[in-house]
Design a protein around this motif. Structure first.
Motif, PDB file in Angstrom:
ATOM      1  N   ILE A 121      -5.221  -0.766  22.396  1.00 16.01           N
ATOM      2  CA  ILE A 121      -4.324  -0.544  21.265  1.00 16.01           C
ATOM      3  C   ILE A 121      -4.632  -1.564  20.179  1.00 16.01           C
ATOM      4  CG2 ILE A 121      -1.951  -0.511  20.495  1.00 16.01           C
ATOM      5  CD1 ILE A 121      -1.143   0.376  23.277  1.00 16.01           C
ATOM      6  N   LEU A 122      -5.012  -1.034  19.016  1.00 11.39           N
ATOM      7  CA  LEU A 122      -5.288  -1.914  17.879  1.00 11.39           C
ATOM      8  C   LEU A 122      -4.005  -2.406  17.219  1.00 11.39           C
ATOM      9  CD1 LEU A 122      -8.253  -0.038  16.135  1.00 11.39           C
ATOM     10  CD2 LEU A 122      -8.359  -2.048  17.607  1.00 11.39           C
ATOM     11  N   ALA A 123      -3.082  -1.448  17.044  1.00 11.35           N
ATOM     12  CA  ALA A 123      -1.857  -1.812  16.302  1.00 11.35           C
ATOM     13  C   ALA A 123      -0.798  -0.757  16.541  1.00 11.35           C
ATOM     14  CB  ALA A 123      -2.152  -1.920  14.807  1.00 11.35           C
ATOM     15  N   GLY A 124       0.434  -1.161  16.247  1.00 16.46           N
ATOM     16  CA  GLY A 124       1.547  -0.246  16.250  1.00 16.46           C
ATOM     17  C   GLY A 124       2.246  -0.305  14.885  1.00 16.46           C
ATOM     18  N   LEU A 125       2.938   0.783  14.516  1.00 17.93           N
ATOM     19  CA  LEU A 125       3.535   0.808  13.176  1.00 17.93           C
ATOM     20  C   LEU A 125       4.801   1.652  13.220  1.00 17.93           C
ATOM     21  CD1 LEU A 125       2.873  -0.343  10.354  1.00 17.93           C
ATOM     22  CD2 LEU A 125       1.795   1.848   9.824  1.00 17.93           C
ATOM     23  N   PHE A 126       5.917   1.033  12.706  1.00 15.48           N
ATOM     24  CA  PHE A 126       7.190   1.744  12.595  1.00 15.48           C
ATOM     25  C   PHE A 126       7.371   2.110  11.123  1.00 15.48           C
ATOM     26  CE2 PHE A 126       7.555  -0.832  16.362  1.00 15.48           C
ATOM     27  CZ  PHE A 126       8.279  -0.059  17.260  1.00 15.48           C
ATOM     28  N   PHE A 127       7.466   3.416  10.875  1.00 13.37           N
ATOM     29  CA  PHE A 127       7.728   3.884   9.513  1.00 13.37           C
ATOM     30  C   PHE A 127       9.245   4.063   9.343  1.00 13.37           C
ATOM     31  CE2 PHE A 127       3.411   5.072  10.450  1.00 13.37           C
ATOM     32  CZ  PHE A 127       2.723   4.847   9.277  1.00 13.37           C
ATOM     33  N   MET A 128       9.795   3.404   8.336  1.00  7.28           N
ATOM     34  CA  MET A 128      11.233   3.424   8.117  1.00  7.28           C
ATOM     35  C   MET A 128      11.584   4.496   7.087  1.00  7.28           C
ATOM     36  SD  MET A 128      11.614   0.995  10.215  1.00  7.28           S
ATOM     37  CE  MET A 128      13.389   0.845  10.155  1.00  7.28           C
ATOM     38  N   LYS A 129      12.745   5.082   7.294  1.00  2.86           N
ATOM     39  CA  LYS A 129      13.227   6.070   6.344  1.00  2.86           C
ATOM     40  C   LYS A 129      13.521   5.383   5.006  1.00  2.86           C
ATOM     41  CE  LYS A 129      15.242   9.105   9.835  1.00  2.86           C
ATOM     42  NZ  LYS A 129      16.480   9.752  10.332  1.00  2.86           N
ATOM     43  N   GLY A 131      11.185   4.357   3.065  1.00  4.91           N
ATOM     44  CA  GLY A 131      10.043   3.555   2.702  1.00  4.91           C
ATOM     45  C   GLY A 131       9.975   2.278   3.489  1.00  4.91           C
ATOM     46  N   GLY A 132       8.766   1.695   3.549  1.00  7.61           N
ATOM     47  CA  GLY A 132       8.585   0.464   4.270  1.00  7.61           C
ATOM     48  C   GLY A 132       8.135   0.700   5.695  1.00  7.61           C
ATOM     49  N   THR A 133       7.450  -0.322   6.262  1.00  2.00           N
ATOM     50  CA  THR A 133       6.942  -0.222   7.634  1.00  2.00           C
ATOM     51  C   THR A 133       7.139  -1.550   8.330  1.00  2.00           C
ATOM     52  OG1 THR A 133       4.718  -0.909   6.937  1.00  2.00           O
ATOM     53  CG2 THR A 133       5.167   1.462   7.036  1.00  2.00           C
ATOM     54  N   VAL A 134       7.135  -1.487   9.669  1.00  2.00           N
ATOM     55  CA  VAL A 134       7.183  -2.686  10.505  1.00  2.00           C
ATOM     56  C   VAL A 134       5.940  -2.646  11.399  1.00  2.00           C
ATOM     57  CG1 VAL A 134       8.432  -3.948  12.278  1.00  2.00           C
ATOM     58  CG2 VAL A 134       9.688  -2.753  10.473  1.00  2.00           C
ATOM     59  N   PRO A 143      -2.676   2.221   2.860  1.00  2.00           N
ATOM     60  CA  PRO A 143      -1.357   2.273   2.200  1.00  2.00           C
ATOM     61  C   PRO A 143      -0.388   3.182   2.947  1.00  2.00           C
ATOM     62  CG  PRO A 143      -3.142   2.559   0.616  1.00  2.00           C
ATOM     63  CD  PRO A 143      -3.765   2.642   1.964  1.00  2.00           C
ATOM     64  N   ASP A 144       0.900   2.839   2.837  1.00  2.00           N
ATOM     65  CA  ASP A 144       1.910   3.653   3.510  1.00  2.00           C
ATOM     66  C   ASP A 144       1.888   5.095   3.026  1.00  2.00           C
ATOM     67  OD1 ASP A 144       2.580   1.416   4.874  1.00  2.00           O
ATOM     68  OD2 ASP A 144       4.446   1.027   3.776  1.00  2.00           O
ATOM     69  N   ASP A 145       1.737   5.240   1.709  1.00  2.00           N
ATOM     70  CA  ASP A 145       1.750   6.599   1.159  1.00  2.00           C
ATOM     71  C   ASP A 145       0.590   7.435   1.714  1.00  2.00           C
ATOM     72  OD1 ASP A 145       3.951   5.877  -0.278  1.00  2.00           O
ATOM     73  OD2 ASP A 145       2.841   5.478  -2.156  1.00  2.00           O
ATOM     74  N   ALA A 146      -0.557   6.795   1.877  1.00  2.00           N
ATOM     75  CA  ALA A 146      -1.709   7.514   2.413  1.00  2.00           C
ATOM     76  C   ALA A 146      -1.461   7.945   3.849  1.00  2.00           C
ATOM     77  CB  ALA A 146      -2.964   6.645   2.335  1.00  2.00           C
ATOM     78  N   LEU A 147      -0.858   7.059   4.639  1.00  2.00           N
ATOM     79  CA  LEU A 147      -0.559   7.408   6.028  1.00  2.00           C
ATOM     80  C   LEU A 147       0.481   8.523   6.110  1.00  2.00           C
ATOM     81  CD1 LEU A 147      -0.463   3.839   7.631  1.00  2.00           C
ATOM     82  CD2 LEU A 147      -2.255   5.573   7.882  1.00  2.00           C
ATOM     83  N   ARG A 148       1.533   8.425   5.270  1.00  2.00           N
ATOM     84  CA  ARG A 148       2.577   9.451   5.317  1.00  2.00           C
ATOM     85  C   ARG A 148       2.059  10.822   4.853  1.00  2.00           C
ATOM     86  NH1 ARG A 148       7.817   7.075   5.612  1.00  2.00           N
ATOM     87  NH2 ARG A 148       7.743   4.796   5.422  1.00  2.00           N
ATOM     88  N   ARG A 202      17.386   4.961  11.285  1.00  2.00           N
ATOM     89  CA  ARG A 202      16.612   4.407  10.167  1.00  2.00           C
ATOM     90  C   ARG A 202      15.091   4.492  10.404  1.00  2.00           C
ATOM     91  NH1 ARG A 202      19.159  -1.229   8.426  1.00  2.00           N
ATOM     92  NH2 ARG A 202      17.760  -0.791   6.681  1.00  2.00           N
ATOM     93  N   ILE A 203      14.649   4.740  11.650  1.00  2.00           N
ATOM     94  CA  ILE A 203      13.208   4.814  11.950  1.00  2.00           C
ATOM     95  C   ILE A 203      12.750   6.275  11.815  1.00  2.00           C
ATOM     96  CG2 ILE A 203      11.427   4.449  13.690  1.00  2.00           C
ATOM     97  CD1 ILE A 203      13.100   2.196  14.792  1.00  2.00           C
ATOM     98  N   GLU A 204      11.792   6.481  10.945  1.00  2.00           N
ATOM     99  CA  GLU A 204      11.279   7.846  10.711  1.00  2.00           C
ATOM    100  C   GLU A 204      10.108   8.195  11.631  1.00  2.00           C
ATOM    101  OE1 GLU A 204      10.794  10.104   6.666  1.00  2.00           O
ATOM    102  OE2 GLU A 204       8.968   8.885   7.021  1.00  2.00           O
ATOM    103  N   MET A 205       9.270   7.213  11.966  1.00  2.00           N
ATOM    104  CA  MET A 205       8.061   7.516  12.747  1.00  2.00           C
ATOM    105  C   MET A 205       7.600   6.259  13.470  1.00  2.00           C
ATOM    106  SD  MET A 205       5.907  10.088  13.310  1.00  2.00           S
ATOM    107  CE  MET A 205       6.238  11.063  11.850  1.00  2.00           C
ATOM    108  N   VAL A 206       7.115   6.451  14.719  1.00  2.00           N
ATOM    109  CA  VAL A 206       6.492   5.386  15.491  1.00  2.00           C
ATOM    110  C   VAL A 206       5.046   5.829  15.760  1.00  2.00           C
ATOM    111  CG1 VAL A 206       6.554   3.979  17.573  1.00  2.00           C
ATOM    112  CG2 VAL A 206       8.681   4.804  16.568  1.00  2.00           C
ATOM    113  N   ALA A 207       4.072   4.975  15.430  1.00  2.00           N
ATOM    114  CA  ALA A 207       2.654   5.357  15.599  1.00  2.00           C
ATOM    115  C   ALA A 207       1.905   4.238  16.282  1.00  2.00           C
ATOM    116  CB  ALA A 207       2.027   5.663  14.246  1.00  2.00           C
TER     117      ALA A 207
END
Length: 621
Positions: A121-129, A131-134, A143-148, A202-207
């Motif tokens: 696993i290289l990385a994990g990413l939480f996309f928040m509703k 906008g914004g990521t953890v 960029p977040d927009d590119a991923l979304r 509040r969490i939209e996506m976990v990747a």
């Protein structure tokens, strides 16, 4: 004179080469063509099977990685009733730097604990509703927009609480600043938690971004040109992984990838840097649980090059076989066929009565013996014809020696008829009968030398002769006939019995004095022979005298006795060959028996030989 036939007289040579072409050359060419087709099919099938097995390995490895990454994501999302999601929400919601730092450390510890022992696993990413990521472990540089905007992101939003798969080629996309390597396939496993999973809402996506073990497999296959190039296509047929930065592949598959069917097929495509269109063998298969496909293409020229390499070896083998066959055929033709053909042509010349032909022996020892035997046969035939011609002359001479007279036979017959007429007019009946008997004998003696008598006709002529001899010997002998009925119509050379009877009268009864001579004439069939016997009770002969008679020499100085018997034997041998025989059995003082044996088939009434034809108008009566 030895002769050698020209090549134009060898039709067998043309037949030999024609049959060699039809039965050897043509079948070998047909076998070679069939072998080439079979070879192409076998090698093509072998290439397809090898590539299919390789694709199976890629699909299995990829499927294993997808399942493993999906399980890891699901475990992280659902463990402890969404505990990790709550920690990520706290990190995002923290206002102070210290509070945010502590929350981030807690999230990292939880992440490391949940992901042990996985190191992919290289990385994990939480996309928040809103906008914004953890980020977790490593930050994603995209960029977040590119991923979304990615397809996997939109698909995950449309299917809450279900794992969605995506992928990136690190040769084209930089995901992290430090952890990733070039030329790797990074799998993205994404899930959009609903309100039952994320209580905060509040969490939209976990990747998760995970390195796939399949990254090295297509690269290893590049070392074997026969394995072709293997690509991973996404749901839209675009190249997802494996193009190695080749723009021509991206362009062609971007235009045609969606229309390519699954399976094996041939298609012309411009997939090389030179832009030339070539014929390729395509093999496509579906990756389970995804919309991705594994695509492999191989230049048909590479397969043909291998086939041509093996074909060249096969051509060499076929050519070598043809050369060996040809050399053997030349040897066989020159050493066996041609030496046989020469006697065949020479036999045609012999059949055309050319007995001067002689061949030069050639070829193997057996064929040289055959040629020598042929030459000897021709010489023997030539000598035999010469001997036969001489025998015919001797035959006619022997017959003429008995039959011809120094006086014109017509004159003698006419004179005897005149004497008979004068005796009849004067009333001398004995003289008339004697002249008539002598006329019959003379008429029979000087008729055609080729005529044959029946036994009856021979006996009639013999009666006339014996009538005259009775007068000469004053009835000093008696004659008895013992003739079988089935022998009376048999044919034999004229004047066969008369010389034998004459020899018995003149020699056998010469010194008997007052004793009455007995003469027995017999004719009977004994097996396959007609036996004629003349037996007398005369003075007989010693063995030396018998030998003298058979050799045709006179018994006395001033007599001609014995010549007639040799003449009879000679004529019988000329007519019947070795199948006839004349035997003399004699005892001095007791008598003599002379036996003539003739082959029954040659003298029987049913014979049709021209030389044994019976004269239909005999003069003897």
């Amino acid at each position: 004179m030895a002769v050698k036939l020209s090549d134009s007289q060898y039709p067998l040579k043309k037949v030999f080469y024609r049959m060699f072409s039809l039965l050897v050359v043509v079948p070998l060419i047909v076998v070679f063509a069939a072998a080439a087709v079979i070879l192409y099919q076998v090698m093509r099938t072998s290439a397809v099977d090898t590539i299919s097995a390789f694709q199976e390995t890629v699909a299995t490895t990829l499927n294993t990685d997808i399942k493993s990454a999906s399980l890891q994501l699901s475990h992280f999302v659902y463990v402890n009733d969404g505990e990790f999601l709550n920690v990520a929400n706290r990190v995002y919601s923290s206002s102070g730097s210290s509070q945010q730092y502590l929350a981030a450390k807690e999230l990292e510890r939880s992440f490391n604990t949940a992901m042990v022992p996985s190191q992919n696993i290289l990385a994990g990413l939480f996309f928040m509703k809103g906008g914004g990521t953890v980020p977790v472990k490593e930050s994603i540089t995209l960029p977040d927009d590119a991923l979304r905007a990615e397809g996997w992101y939109r698909t995950a939003l449309d299917n809450p609480n279900r794992v969605t798969i995506g992928g990136y080629d690190t040769s084209k996309t930089d995901l992290t600043a430090n952890a990733q390597k070039g030329g790797q396939l990074v799998l993205v496993t994404a899930m959009a938690p609903n309100y039952t999973t994320d209580r905060s809402g509040r969490i939209e996506m976990v990747a998760y971004f995970t390195t796939s073990q399949v990254s090295e497999v297509p690269l290893r296959s590049r070392s074997d040109p026969g394995m072709g190039t293997t690509l991973l296509l996404d749901e839209e047929g675009q190249v997802l992984f494996g193009d190695m930065g080749r723009e021509e592949l991206l362009a062609w598959f971007g235009e045609n990838g969606a229309q390519l069917p699954n399976g094996t097929f041939n298609r012309r495509a411009a997939l090389d840097p030179d832009g030339r269109t070539r014929n390729y063998l395509f093999i496509l298969r579906q990756v389970p649980f995804t919309g991705w496909r594994i695509a492999t293409f191989v230049d048909e020229g590479l397969i043909m090059d291998r086939i041509l390499g093996i074909g060249a070896l096969l051509v060499g083998v076929v050519f070598s076989l043809l050369l060996l066959f040809f050399l053997f055929s030349r040897y066989f033709l020159d050493a066996i066929v041609m030496p046989v053909q020469e006697p065949a042509g020479a036999m045609d010349r012999v059949a055309a009565n050319d007995l001067a032909v002689q061949l030069q022996p050639s070829g193997h020892q057996e064929l040289q013996r055959l040629t020598s035997s042929f030459n000897q046969m021709v010489l023997s035939l030539k000598n035999m014809l010469a001997i036969n011609e001489e025998a015919q002359k001797r035959k006619h001479q022997a017959e003429m020696q008995v039959l011809q007279s120094q006086i014109n036979p017509h004159f003698i017959v006419n004179t005897l008829n005149s004497i008979r007429f004068m005796a009849q007019m004067s009333g001398y009946d004995g003289t008339r009968r004697m002249a008539q008997a002598l006329g019959n004998i003379v008429s029979c003696s000087f008729r055609s030398s080729t005529s044959f008598y029946t036994v009856d006709e021979e006996l009639q002529m013999l009666d006339s002769y014996l009538y005259i001899m009775r007068i000469r010997y004053a009835d000093g002998f008696e004659v008895r006939y013992d003739v079988a009925e089935d022998c009376r119509s048999c044919r034999l050379p004229r004047l066969t019995l008369q010389p034998i009877v004459e020899n018995a009268l003149d020699h056998g009864f010469a010194d008997m004095g007052d004793e009455l001579g007995q003469l027995v004439i017999q004719a009977a069939r004994q097996g396959d022979f007609l036996c004629l016997e003349v037996e007398d009770n005369g003075c007989g002969m010693t063995p030396e005298q018998v030998d003298v008679v058979l050799r045709g020499r006179p018994l006395g100085a001033d007599t001609g006795h014995g010549i007639g018997l040799k003449n009879v034997l000679a004529r019988l041998r000329l007519h019947f060959g070795g199948e006839s025989n004349l035997l003399i059995e004699s005892v001095p003082g007791q008598g003599t028996r002379i036996t003539i044996r003739l082959p029954w088939q040659a003298v029987a009434p049913q014979t049709t030989k021209e030389e044994l034809s019976h004269d239909p108008n005999p003069d003897c009566r």
